[in-house]
Design an enzyme around this catalytic site. Sequence first.
Site, PDB file in Angstrom:
ATOM      1  N   TYR A   1       3.373   9.963   1.048  1.00 58.86           N
ATOM      2  CA  TYR A   1       4.278   9.307   2.003  1.00 58.86           C
ATOM      3  C   TYR A   1       5.749   9.611   1.659  1.00 58.86           C
ATOM      4  O   TYR A   1       6.645   9.286   2.447  1.00 58.86           O
ATOM      5  CB  TYR A   1       4.057   7.790   2.035  1.00 58.86           C
TER       6      TYR A   1
ATOM      7  N   HIS B   1      -7.421   9.872  -1.869  1.00 55.05           N
ATOM      8  CA  HIS B   1      -6.849   9.749  -0.517  1.00 55.05           C
ATOM      9  C   HIS B   1      -7.760  10.350   0.568  1.00 55.05           C
ATOM     10  O   HIS B   1      -7.885   9.804   1.651  1.00 55.05           O
ATOM     11  CB  HIS B   1      -5.460  10.406  -0.488  1.00 55.05           C
TER      12      HIS B   1
ATOM     13  N   ASP C   1       0.852  -1.192   0.000  1.00 50.30           N
ATOM     14  CA  ASP C   1       0.000   0.000   0.000  1.00 50.30           C
ATOM     15  C   ASP C   1       0.890   1.245   0.000  1.00 50.30           C
ATOM     16  O   ASP C   1       1.708   1.420   0.905  1.00 50.30           O
ATOM     17  CB  ASP C   1      -0.896  -0.007   1.245  1.00 50.30           C
TER      18      ASP C   1
ATOM     19  N   LYS D   1      -2.502   6.262  -4.226  1.00 51.68           N
ATOM     20  CA  LYS D   1      -3.612   7.180  -3.934  1.00 51.68           C
ATOM     21  C   LYS D   1      -3.427   8.542  -4.604  1.00 51.68           C
ATOM     22  O   LYS D   1      -2.289   9.010  -4.752  1.00 51.68           O
ATOM     23  CB  LYS D   1      -3.734   7.375  -2.415  1.00 51.68           C
TER      24      LYS D   1
END
Length: 321
Positions: free
Chosen positions: A53, A115, A48, A82
């Site tokens: 990130y 997201h 994922d 996302k």
Amino acid sequence: MIQIINYANSNSISLGFTSSTLGTWKSEPGEVYEAVISAVKSGYRHIDCAPIYGNEKEIGEALSYLFKDGIVKREELWITSKLWNNAHLPENIEPAIKQTLADLQLEYLDLYLIHWAVAFKPGIVFAQSADEFETLENAPLVDTWNGMIELYKRGLAKNIGVCNFGIGNLQHLIDNCEMAPQMNQVELHPYLPQTKLHDFCKKNNIHMTAYSPFGSPDRQAKMKADDEPSLLNDSTISEIAESKGISIAQTILAWVMSREICVIPKSTNKGRIKQNFEANDVELTSEEIEKINTIEKSYRYVKGDFFTQNGSPYSLEDLWR
Ligand code: A2P
């Protein structure tokens, strides 16, 4: 179509009940390369990811190594990413997935998710003031979702869905778009079982993924409250774990999977990556499940209040509606 299949018995990709899923939020560049390789070598087949990130390039390098070395084939993996909040406008959606694909060194994603039900102005990484947010009037969720459907039709994403959507926002897309989300990824654990949302998703054929299954104890201090309860020290879960000779973390993962919800524990530690994967083999009795179901403590760790301050046009009610 998202397939819910027991991975061990199938050549197909499993998204369903297994914890063979590596979360990568908070996995630092410099650590995530080894984490992905170690996870895949331990048997994980689902990673994922998300551009926010800040580690998709490094994950891409790990994937490239794994494919080149013949450790795993692309079609054996399930890669999720996302759409970040600054790319909700229809013209920004395709460039966003293309950037993610370039960073991950992939030609398609298995699953692409909106997201948050929150939009920023293009180019803003994290909105800090009212003028950096895009309102839902200017960037309606329906338009963003229609853009996601386009990506799905073109095969850039084999499945599409959302994250952090409540029943109201899901119903809004169901009522106004030709295709419903196939997945809703939300915070979910024994202190936030999301029972109503889970029932709604089941009725509407929307799969669920649980993020922050351990309460995300490694979040930045500014995202944490001083009085947060510690899920990994819960006495009820600890009793069950001890009686079975497994860890609290494994007990939590097994509880999530018993509800047919996919779960994405984050770890960059080899031993814990392996331990979390081994939760696939843990079976809880109905009494143990019921004990966890009836834990009274209720807590949302990722509150979303970082999107509702400094003159933001969003409120917590809008966010989780
Ligand atoms: P680490 O990466 O050092 O293993 P969440 O998935 O809820 O976001 O939680 C992630 C946090 O939980 C990280 O601090 C991670 O640390 C830790 N963690 C991951 N797996 C385990 C485990 N099996 N036991 C204890 N802590 C774990």
